[in-house]
Scaffold this motif. Structure first.
Motif, short mmCIF file in Angstrom:
data_model
loop_
_atom_site.label_atom_id
_atom_site.label_comp_id
_atom_site.label_asym_id
_atom_site.label_seq_id
_atom_site.Cartn_x
_atom_site.Cartn_y
_atom_site.Cartn_z
N ASP A 1 8.69 -0.55 -9.73
CA ASP A 1 8.01 0.73 -9.61
C ASP A 1 6.54 0.47 -9.29
N PRO A 2 6.04 0.93 -8.13
CA PRO A 2 4.65 0.66 -7.76
C PRO A 2 3.65 1.30 -8.72
N LEU A 3 4.04 2.39 -9.36
CA LEU A 3 3.13 3.06 -10.28
C LEU A 3 3.15 2.46 -11.68
N ILE B 1 0.85 -1.18 0.00
CA ILE B 1 0.00 0.00 0.00
C ILE B 1 0.89 1.24 0.00
N TYR B 2 0.54 2.17 -0.88
CA TYR B 2 1.28 3.42 -1.03
C TYR B 2 0.31 4.59 -0.89
N LYS B 3 0.80 5.70 -0.34
CA LYS B 3 -0.04 6.89 -0.27
C LYS B 3 0.37 7.87 -1.34
N SER B 4 -0.58 8.69 -1.74
CA SER B 4 -0.37 9.67 -2.79
C SER B 4 0.28 10.94 -2.25
N ILE C 1 -7.22 1.59 -6.31
CA ILE C 1 -7.00 2.94 -5.80
C ILE C 1 -8.13 3.29 -4.84
N GLN C 2 -7.74 3.61 -3.61
CA GLN C 2 -8.70 4.03 -2.59
C GLN C 2 -8.72 5.55 -2.58
N VAL C 3 -9.85 6.12 -2.95
CA VAL C 3 -9.98 7.57 -3.00
C VAL C 3 -10.48 8.08 -1.66
N PRO C 4 -10.25 9.36 -1.36
CA PRO C 4 -10.72 9.92 -0.09
C PRO C 4 -12.24 9.81 0.01
N LEU D 1 -3.39 8.13 -14.64
CA LEU D 1 -3.52 7.81 -13.21
C LEU D 1 -2.22 8.10 -12.46
N ARG D 2 -1.08 7.82 -13.09
CA ARG D 2 0.21 8.13 -12.46
C ARG D 2 0.34 9.61 -12.16
#
Length: 101
Positions: free
Chosen positions: A31-33, A5-8, A80-83, A40-41
């Motif tokens: 590269d996670p992206l 899991i990575y944060k933006s 992708i988990q959005v706010p 999206l990147r």
């Protein structure tokens, strides 16, 4: 299913879950992206590692349904988990009609 899991860097509370099906055999991470489209990147920004998880159907996640995450990881390789919608921004400027009310 293992995932990282990575944060933006561009949006608070936006997270990227990346499938790691060969987790025990991987020596170095890629590269996670790399699993995302160029658009999206750019929208996600720099990815900062948060944690590694092993997900299964009985695992509970705080803001998303684990079944949706697992399905996306298996079909796309990422989720992708959005706010969450409706969060109140304490720093937001009040609309003109509400000032001084």
């Amino acid at each position: 299913m293992h995932c990282d899991i990575y944060k933006s860097s561009k949006k608070d509370e936006m997270y990227l879950y990346v499938a790691r099906p060969d987790y025990s055999n991987e020596v170095e991470s890629t590269d996670p992206l790399g699993v995302l489209s160029e658009a999206l990147r750019n929208a996600f920004g720099r990815a900062t590692f948060v944690m590694h998880l092993e997900l299964n159907e009985s695992k509970k996640l705080a803001r998303v349904n684990v079944l949706h995450v697992l399905d996306s990881l298996q079909t796309k390789g990422f989720f992708i988990q959005v706010p969450p919608e409706g969060l109140i921004n304490p720093n937001a400027v009040e609309p003109e009609g509400l000032r001084g009310a």
